[in-house]
Each structure stands twice: as structure tokens, then as C-alpha cells.
Design an enzyme around this catalytic site. Structure first.
Site, PDB file in Angstrom:
ATOM      1  N   CYS A 175       0.854  -1.184   0.000  1.00 44.40           N
ATOM      2  CA  CYS A 175       0.000   0.000   0.000  1.00 44.40           C
ATOM      3  C   CYS A 175       0.889   1.234   0.000  1.00 44.40           C
ATOM      4  CB  CYS A 175      -0.919  -0.002   1.215  1.00 44.40           C
ATOM      5  SG  CYS A 175      -1.797   1.547   1.407  1.00 44.40           S
ATOM      6  N   CYS A 206       0.576   3.484   3.262  1.00 45.64           N
ATOM      7  CA  CYS A 206       0.931   3.027   4.606  1.00 45.64           C
ATOM      8  C   CYS A 206       2.289   3.621   5.002  1.00 45.64           C
ATOM      9  CB  CYS A 206       0.984   1.501   4.644  1.00 45.64           C
ATOM     10  SG  CYS A 206      -0.598   0.746   5.068  1.00 45.64           S
ATOM     11  N   HIS A 233      -4.342   1.464   7.901  1.00 44.01           N
ATOM     12  CA  HIS A 233      -4.646   1.039   6.534  1.00 44.01           C
ATOM     13  C   HIS A 233      -6.148   0.916   6.234  1.00 44.01           C
ATOM     14  CE1 HIS A 233      -3.968  -0.822   2.655  1.00 44.01           C
ATOM     15  NE2 HIS A 233      -4.675  -1.878   3.017  1.00 44.01           N
ATOM     16  N   ASN A 236     -13.786   9.411  -2.243  1.00 43.08           N
ATOM     17  CA  ASN A 236     -14.471   8.234  -2.768  1.00 43.08           C
ATOM     18  C   ASN A 236     -14.186   7.088  -1.834  1.00 43.08           C
ATOM     19  OD1 ASN A 236     -15.286   9.619  -5.070  1.00 43.08           O
ATOM     20  ND2 ASN A 236     -13.451   9.019  -6.210  1.00 43.08           N
ATOM     21  N   HIS A 295      -8.395   7.903   2.423  1.00 39.30           N
ATOM     22  CA  HIS A 295      -7.829   9.119   1.836  1.00 39.30           C
ATOM     23  C   HIS A 295      -8.888   9.937   1.104  1.00 39.30           C
ATOM     24  CE1 HIS A 295      -7.876   6.400  -1.653  1.00 39.30           C
ATOM     25  NE2 HIS A 295      -7.768   7.473  -2.434  1.00 39.30           N
TER      26      HIS A 295
HETATM   27 ZN    ZN Z   1      -2.282   1.364   3.598  1.00 40.82          ZN
END
Ligand code: ZN
Ligand code: ZN
Ligand code: FE
Length: 343
Positions: free
Chosen positions: A41, A44, A102, A142, A155
Site C-alpha cells: 500500500c 501506509c 490502513h 471516494n 484518503h
Molecule cells: Zn495502507
């Protein structure tokens, strides 16, 4: 870069701009979530993207596959004179990573953490608005695979645009018309009248109301309206920043409690444009669209909505409102809050 694959083209049929971003074709789809394949990710802590920033609570990064960039290639040619128009894809695309964790949603953040997120929205809005070629700062969020989110890490996104989006143009036109006719702000009037009627307000704190609007287009659409007449998020005082953090958490908590599972949604902030004109007739607000119309039934934006811009509200607004109210009462028992469920 080849000319013509990264530029902004005018659609003369609808009178709106299209961002052509050929390079975004290579944008990655969701990283693997299977345990045996090591998840990568980029949002992260410790990832190559975030590591240079050390320890952080909220982090703003440039979008890795931006639709707009500060130094775009030369556009064109627009090969039919006087009809086709083109401009450089000049702007900024950023991601605002709301937490090092996360997974989760806004209501999983503490109120203090959410206040930091709101302050970051404000900082970005102000900084990007001050850039001379930026006409509009679009802040949105979104959530969920149903609406095509490629990264699950919590996010928001920020697009700083060299034009005012059509939907905002339409709102501005209607606010202006109302103001000229009634000598008052459209949303100030709606807030006053809705508070008198009471039934469509789902949640309220000192500075904001959460409304299931009469004019909703999505079954579970919710709007956050500041009670004070302000035209942008940059005009909030400290108490209002805290109250906005509170009502944002409540809104996502209400969606999570609707069917007691993770719910997808789109959140959009409707601020005044950033081209330094007078927009005092406008009223800042936030809109949430939730794509379900029932427990397992998605509402799709299909032919009639996309091709004609006509929305069908698939459901009984009174029933949907009662479901939202029940979810609000449940959510209040689960998370700390500053306001109350109305009705
Ligand atoms: Zn993440
Ligand atoms: Zn107003
Ligand atoms: Fe709006």
C-alpha cells in the site's frame, strides 16, 4: 510526451471541459489484499511514497498518476477552427491520507484526529486557491470498490482546476438568481425553513445540520450545511472546525450503521470558486452520495442519469429518511459526539 494525450478539451455540445489523461491508463488497480501476497500500500507508513515524511498523522502527497500537472505539455492542435478548443492540463492533483492506519472510515478516527484532517482540507484549499491559474479547488472523497476506488487506505483527493466545474456553475447560477429575487441566501433560507419543519434534519450540532434533502438524487443522500453564512471552508472558526469534524464522523457512522456493514459513498465539498470574484451569494456545503438503494441493491448511474442528467429517486423518501434516522440513533450509542439525533 505525444501531443494530444494530456490536455483539456472543450466539449462544444455541452459547454464543459474534459481532462484527457492518456497516461492514467497505466494507473494500477487495487493492490492485492490476499494475505499470502505481501500487500503493497503506497499510503501506509514506511512505503517508498510515505517514508520520506517520517512520522505523520495526516499526510498530503502529490497524486502519482495526476490528471493535471503544474507544467503540462503543450496542448493541441484543436483541428476544427472556431469550434474545437483546447488548453494545457495545468493544475494539481493531490491525495490527503487521513491516517497511518490502513483500514477504516472517518468515524474510526478520534474527534481530535478528525480536527487535524479538517485543518488539512482548509490548508490545501487556501494554498491552492492562492495560485493564480487555479479557478476551482475540488475536494472529494471516494470510498468503496462499488464506485471504483483503487486504494482502500483512507484518503481524500484534491483537484485544483483551471476552470469552474459545470455542477458548481449551475449551483452558482441558481444561488445568484435566488439572491437577486429574495435578497437572501438560498441555503440560509432552506436551513431556516427545514429547522422549522424539523423532519428532514437527521443530526445537528452547534454549527451544522445534517439534512436528507427534499431534492436528493440518491436514496440516502445527505448534505452538511453550516448554519452561519460562509462561502468556503476557509471561513470556519475553531469551534466550527471542531463541529465539522464531529458531523463528518457522524455522517460516515450513519452510513456504516444503515446495514451494519461498510458502506461506499462519495463525499464532495462545494466551496466557492478560487478566481477571486465575489461569491457572497453562495453558501459552502458538503454533499454525500451513497450508491445503494436497498440492502443489496446498487443504484447505477445509467442511461437516463448519465445521458440526460435526469435522476430517478428509487425509493420512498420518507422510508429512507426513517432508516437514516434509525442508523443515526444507533451510531450515537457507538461513537462520541457533540450534537444530537433530531426527530
Ligand atoms: Zn495502507
Ligand atoms: Zn447562506
Ligand atoms: Fe452543492
Amino acid at each position: 510526451m505525444v501531443r494530444g494525450i494530456h490536455e483539456i478539451r472543450w466539449n462544444p455540445l455541452i459547454g464543459g471541459w474534459i481532462i484527457v489523461a492518456g497516461h492514467r491508463e497505466k494507473r494500477p488497480w487495487r493492490p492485492s489484499e490476499k494475505a499470502e501476497e505481501k500487500p503493497v500500500c503506497p499510503f501506509c507508513p514506511g512505503s517508498p511514497e510515505t517514508a520520506p515524511y517520517g512520522k505523520w498523522d495526516v499526510l498530503v502527497l502529490p497524486n502519482k498518476y495526476p490528471a493535471l500537472i503544474p507544467n503540462p505539455p503543450e496542448p493541441g492542435p484543436a483541428d476544427i477552427e472556431n469550434i474545437y478548443e483546447v488548453m494545457a492540463a495545468k493544475g494539481y492533483c493531490k491525495v490527503l491520507i487521513e491516517t497511518p492506519k490502513h483500514t477504516g472510515d472517518l468515524h474510526d478516527l478520534s474527534l481530535d484526529h478528525m480536527i487535524k484532517v479538517v485543518k488539512e482540507y482548509i490548508k490545501e484549499y487556501v494554498e491552492l486557491s492562492n495560485i493564480d491559474f487555479i479557478s476551482y479547488v475540488a475536494i472529494f472523497r471516494n470510498k468503496g470498490k462499488e464506485i471504483g476506488v483503487s486504494l482502500i487506505h483512507p484518503h481524500s483527493q484534491i483537484y485544483a482546476l483551471p476552470f469552474i466545474p459545470p455542477r458548481i456553475q449551475i449551483e452558482l447560477g441558481n444561488f445568484k438568481k435566488f439572491y437577486d429575487r429574495e435578497k437572501t441566501c438560498l441555503l440560509c433560507r432552506i436551513i431556516r425553513e427545514e429547522k422549522e419543519i424539523g423532519k428532514r434534519i437527521i443530526y445537528e450540532n452547534k454549527s451544522f445540520i445534517l439534512l436528507h434533502p427534499y431534492y436528493a438524487m440518491w436514496p440516502y443522500e445527505l448534505h452538511i450545511y453550516p448554519k452561519r453564512h460562509i462561502t468556503g471552508i476557509d471561513m470556519l472558526d475553531n469551534d466550527e472546525i471542531r463541529d465539522l469534524a464531529d458531523i463528518l464522523r457522524m455522517t460516515t457512522a450513519i452510513y456504516a450503521h444503515l446495514y451494519d456493514r461498510d458502506m461506499p459513498y462519495m463525499m464532495v465539498m462545494h466551496n466557492r470558486p478560487s478566481d477571486n470574484k465575489d461569491y457572497n451569494y453562495y453558501h459552502f456545503h458538503i454533499e454525500f452520495y451513497q450508491p445503494y438503494r436497498g440492502k443489496d441493491k446498487l443504484k447505477y448511474r445509467a442511461g437516463i442519469e448519465t445521458g440526460f442528467w435526469v435522476f430517478t429517486y428509487d425509493g420512498d423518501p420518507i422510508k429512507k429518511r426513517e432508516e437514516l434516522r434509525a442508523a443515526c440513533c444507533k451510531a450515537l450509542q457507538d461513537i462520541d459526539h457533540l450534537g444530537e439525533c433530531i426527530g
